[in-house]
Design a protein around this motif. Structure first.
Motif, PDB file in Angstrom:
ATOM      1  N   THR A 257       0.819  -1.217   0.000  1.00  0.00           N
ATOM      2  CA  THR A 257       0.000   0.000   0.000  1.00  0.00           C
ATOM      3  C   THR A 257       0.853   1.267   0.000  1.00  0.00           C
ATOM      4  OG1 THR A 257      -0.087  -0.054   2.412  1.00  0.00           O
ATOM      5  CG2 THR A 257      -1.883  -1.137   1.208  1.00  0.00           C
ATOM      6  N   ALA A 258       2.183   1.091   0.027  1.00  0.00           N
ATOM      7  CA  ALA A 258       3.090   2.244  -0.014  1.00  0.00           C
ATOM      8  C   ALA A 258       4.127   2.004  -1.087  1.00  0.00           C
ATOM      9  CB  ALA A 258       3.745   2.476   1.339  1.00  0.00           C
ATOM     10  N   LEU A 259       4.394   3.040  -1.936  1.00  0.00           N
ATOM     11  CA  LEU A 259       5.345   2.927  -3.024  1.00  0.00           C
ATOM     12  C   LEU A 259       6.569   3.772  -2.702  1.00  0.00           C
ATOM     13  CD1 LEU A 259       2.935   3.246  -6.101  1.00  0.00           C
ATOM     14  CD2 LEU A 259       3.734   1.175  -4.934  1.00  0.00           C
TER      15      LEU A 259
ATOM     16  N   ASN B 142       6.292  -0.452  -7.558  1.00  0.00           N
ATOM     17  CA  ASN B 142       4.918  -0.644  -8.016  1.00  0.00           C
ATOM     18  C   ASN B 142       4.200  -1.610  -7.086  1.00  0.00           C
ATOM     19  OD1 ASN B 142       5.319  -3.424  -8.915  1.00  0.00           O
ATOM     20  ND2 ASN B 142       6.502  -2.520 -10.596  1.00  0.00           N
ATOM     21  N   ALA B 143       2.887  -1.632  -7.211  1.00  0.00           N
ATOM     22  CA  ALA B 143       2.045  -2.544  -6.406  1.00  0.00           C
ATOM     23  C   ALA B 143       1.160  -3.366  -7.338  1.00  0.00           C
ATOM     24  CB  ALA B 143       1.182  -1.748  -5.427  1.00  0.00           C
ATOM     25  N   THR B 144       0.939  -4.619  -6.969  1.00  0.00           N
ATOM     26  CA  THR B 144       0.069  -5.509  -7.776  1.00  0.00           C
ATOM     27  C   THR B 144      -1.268  -5.647  -7.060  1.00  0.00           C
ATOM     28  OG1 THR B 144       1.933  -6.750  -8.648  1.00  0.00           O
ATOM     29  CG2 THR B 144      -0.240  -7.818  -8.739  1.00  0.00           C
ATOM     30  N   LEU B 145      -2.338  -5.279  -7.776  1.00  0.00           N
ATOM     31  CA  LEU B 145      -3.704  -5.344  -7.250  1.00  0.00           C
ATOM     32  C   LEU B 145      -4.409  -6.567  -7.852  1.00  0.00           C
ATOM     33  CD1 LEU B 145      -2.864  -2.409  -6.630  1.00  0.00           C
ATOM     34  CD2 LEU B 145      -5.249  -1.730  -7.043  1.00  0.00           C
ATOM     35  N   THR B 146      -5.086  -7.322  -7.003  1.00  0.00           N
ATOM     36  CA  THR B 146      -5.762  -8.566  -7.450  1.00  0.00           C
ATOM     37  C   THR B 146      -7.220  -8.530  -6.990  1.00  0.00           C
ATOM     38  OG1 THR B 146      -3.714  -9.835  -7.275  1.00  0.00           O
ATOM     39  CG2 THR B 146      -5.794 -11.096  -7.356  1.00  0.00           C
ATOM     40  N   ALA B 147      -8.125  -8.849  -7.950  1.00  0.00           N
ATOM     41  CA  ALA B 147      -9.570  -8.914  -7.647  1.00  0.00           C
ATOM     42  C   ALA B 147     -10.020 -10.372  -7.646  1.00  0.00           C
ATOM     43  CB  ALA B 147     -10.371  -8.124  -8.674  1.00  0.00           C
TER      44      ALA B 147
END
Length: 602
Positions: free
Chosen positions: A529-531, A536-541
């Motif tokens: 949740t912090a860059l 980068n951050a990987t978001l998964t649904a």
């Protein structure tokens, strides 16, 4: 004891994890199965969640395939799609059972028909009440159970008679009981009671509502004649012989009483005189026989030849009998002594020739029978509906003369190819009967197999689907009871349509209408949740059975973000969009990140 674990988040570092396993699916056992079997398909080589193409997620590593089709899966962490396995369901249609009297017939089975009473074969004759069905044992599949037919077997009639022996021109009354339907006798007559004047064996059976009983026990009716006996001299005359043997015949079930008081079938005489004999039996005493005169000399009599102008007399008519070739006096078994006699009674007639030396051998016999107007015949047919050029065979029974059909044919059975109403009469020397029962034949066509289609494969909420049938040459009936060629349905399920004519019915293909529900909002998570810097951050649904739409315009179950912000996702299916998922906020920190110490308490 405390264990401290330190997790260092290193700036500008990327960790990659390798996996040498290949994501595949495999079938446990054969993939060509019967309709009541299933195929276990197992997935290997995926370290995360698995989504199957049939929507199965509750047991992600294995499914039971029960429908024909292609099966594959997707490994969620990697997006890798497995190989495809094709499952084939072999069809096995239940036979159709029809009834013809006590005979049940199974059709539509290309294997062996197995009945629920243990019998095998396409047809059985049942002798007990009950419900009967069957299944088709094919190679290798067994069908479902057929339709069930309730059979009510009629009890066989009980028949009695007022007499078992008939004297001259007597009649016996036969009576049948234990039948609530129609009694049919072995001589073709119908009714609970009939009168017969002919010796023979008689039985009856009962029919009701297309059911037929077994034949009753048999009654034997015998005939006892009191016709005059016939006597003849065995060795001629006393002209040269010391004795003459007289022989009598035609005394049935009785005793011969000679005019000199002797009994027996023969009499040896040594004196001249006149001799006769009578037959005594349960029917009484016959008139005296022909008279034989025994003398000392004369011509040897010749045997007469008897002929008649007809064999049957009807309603007061008569027959003329002639005795020829006699060189003496003709003596008939009626007592008449002329060479030509007229008779009005039925019976068996013969004559002898008498001379002074005795009697000749008896002549040939001539039987005069009583004729009656014939009874109306009975027509039966193997079918009443003619489909696509079929023919029906009509058979007439119960006629003792010549049958004449309404078509002009004169054989007992005729083959017909056209519709119409058909009857038959019976003719003999005494006239003709009234018309028989009428058989009505109708023409029809076999039903064609209809094709059912739908404008959609699934429906959402209050939607409807339009079902359409084509290719039916008769009356359509849908599996939900509707009868128009186009119907509108609002419930998911499997639908078929039947095409009906008087010649039968044909069932269409299955149309499967599925149900699609509006998807629930997905749940989203992030690897961080912090860059830091260019991190980068990987978001998964997860939890979406359709397409994931992200608030930044991206699509897919997983996205990579480089900027801070608040992120949400929606799930889109054919029924519309879900609500927003939970919100994730990504923040951008300074380029230099400070290690975080995580302490685990035990």
């Amino acid at each position: 004891m405390r264990i401290f674990t330190t997790l260092l988040l290193l700036t500008c570092s990327i960790f990659a994890f390798g996996n040498d396993n290949t994501f595949t699916i495999s079938a446990v056992g054969p993939t060509t199965i019967c309709s009541n079997d299933s195929v276990n398909i197992v997935a290997t080589g995926c370290s995360g969640n698995i989504i199957w193409n049939n929507g199965n997620t509750y047991n992600p590593f294995a499914i039971h395939a029960v429908q024909t089709g292609n099966y594959f899966a997707t490994c969620v962490p990697t997006g890798e799609i497995s190989n495809t396995i094709t499952v084939t369901i072999l069809p096995s249609t239940a036979p159709i059972i029809t009834q013809n009297a006590n005979t049940l017939i199974a059709s539509g089975c290309d294997g062996t028909v197995i009945w629920n009473n243990g019998a095998e074969g396409t047809s059985i004759t049942v002798v007990a009440d009950g419900s009967y069905n069957a299944y088709c044992q094919g190679s290798p599949c067994r069908s479902t159970v057929s339709n069930t037919i309730q059979v009510n077997v009629l009890p066989k009639p009980l028949i009695t008679t007022d007499k078992t022996s008939l004297c001259n021109r007597e009649r016996a009354v036969l009576t049948a009981t234990n039948c609530t339907g129609i009694i049919t006798w072995s001589n073709g007559f119908t009714g609970s009671s009939i009168s017969v004047d002919t010796a023979g064996e008689y039985y009856a059976f009962c029919t009701k509502d297309d059911n037929r009983s077994l034949n009753s026990d048999t009654l034997v009716i015998s005939a006892i004649s009191t016709n005059p006996a016939v006597i003849s001299a065995l060795n001629g005359e006393l002209c040269l012989n010391p004795t003459v043997t007289l022989i009598s015949s035609a005394c049935v079930d009785g005793t011969l009483l000679w005019s000199n008081g002797s009994t027996g079938t023969s009499l040896v005489v040594s004196t001249t005189g006149t001799y006769s004999v009578q037959c005594q039996n349960s029917c009484g005493t016959s008139p005296p026989s022909n008279i034989i005169t025994i003398s000392q000399s004369g011509a040897t009599p010749t045997t007469p030849l008897v002929s008649s102008n007809q064999n049957t007399i009807c309603n007061g008519s008569s027959a003329t009998l002639t005795a020829s070739l006699c060189n003496g006096t003709v003596l008939w078994n009626t007592g008449a002594t002329t060479s030509v006699i007229t008779v009005t009674q039925t019976g068996t007639y013969s004559a002898i020739c008498q001379t002074s030396c005795g009697n000749s051998n008896p002549s040939n016999t001539w039987t005069i029978q009583q004729g009656y107007l014939p009874a109306a015949p009975f027509i039966s047919t193997n079918k009443t509906i003619l489909c696509d050029g079929e023919s029906a065979t009509l058979s007439a029974t119960g006629c003792s003369g010549q049958v004449v059909w309404s078509t002009g044919a004169t054989t007992t059975s005729i083959q017909l190819f056209t519709s119409g109403t058909y009857t038959v009469i019976c003719k003999n020397q005494c006239g003709e009967s009234g018309p028989s029962n009428a058989i009505i034949l109708r023409s029809g066509i076999l039903p064609t197999t209809p094709t059912a289609t739908s404008n959609k494969a699934s429906i959402c909420g209050g939607e409807t689907a339009n079902l359409l049938v084509s290719g039916c040459n008769g009356v359509v009936i849908w599996s939900n009871g509707m009868t128009s060629t186009s119907v509108q349905i609002s419930q998911p399920g499997t639908y078929t349509v039947t095409c009906n004519t008087i010649c039968g019915s044909a069932v269409s293909n299955n149309v499967v209408i599925g149900a699609t529900n509006i998807s629930q909002a997905p749940s989203i998570t992030s690897t961080k949740t912090a860059l830091c810097g260019i991190d980068n951050a990987t978001l998964t649904a997860t939890g979406c059975s359709g397409t994931v739409l992200w608030s930044n315009g991206s699509t897919g179950t997983t996205i990579t973000v480089l900027k801070e912000g608040s992120y949400t996702a929606k799930c889109q299916t054919s029924c519309g969009f879900s609500g927003d998922s939970n919100s994730l906020k990504i923040v951008q920190l300074n380029n230099q990140c400070t290690p975080i110490t995580v302490r685990k308490l035990r």
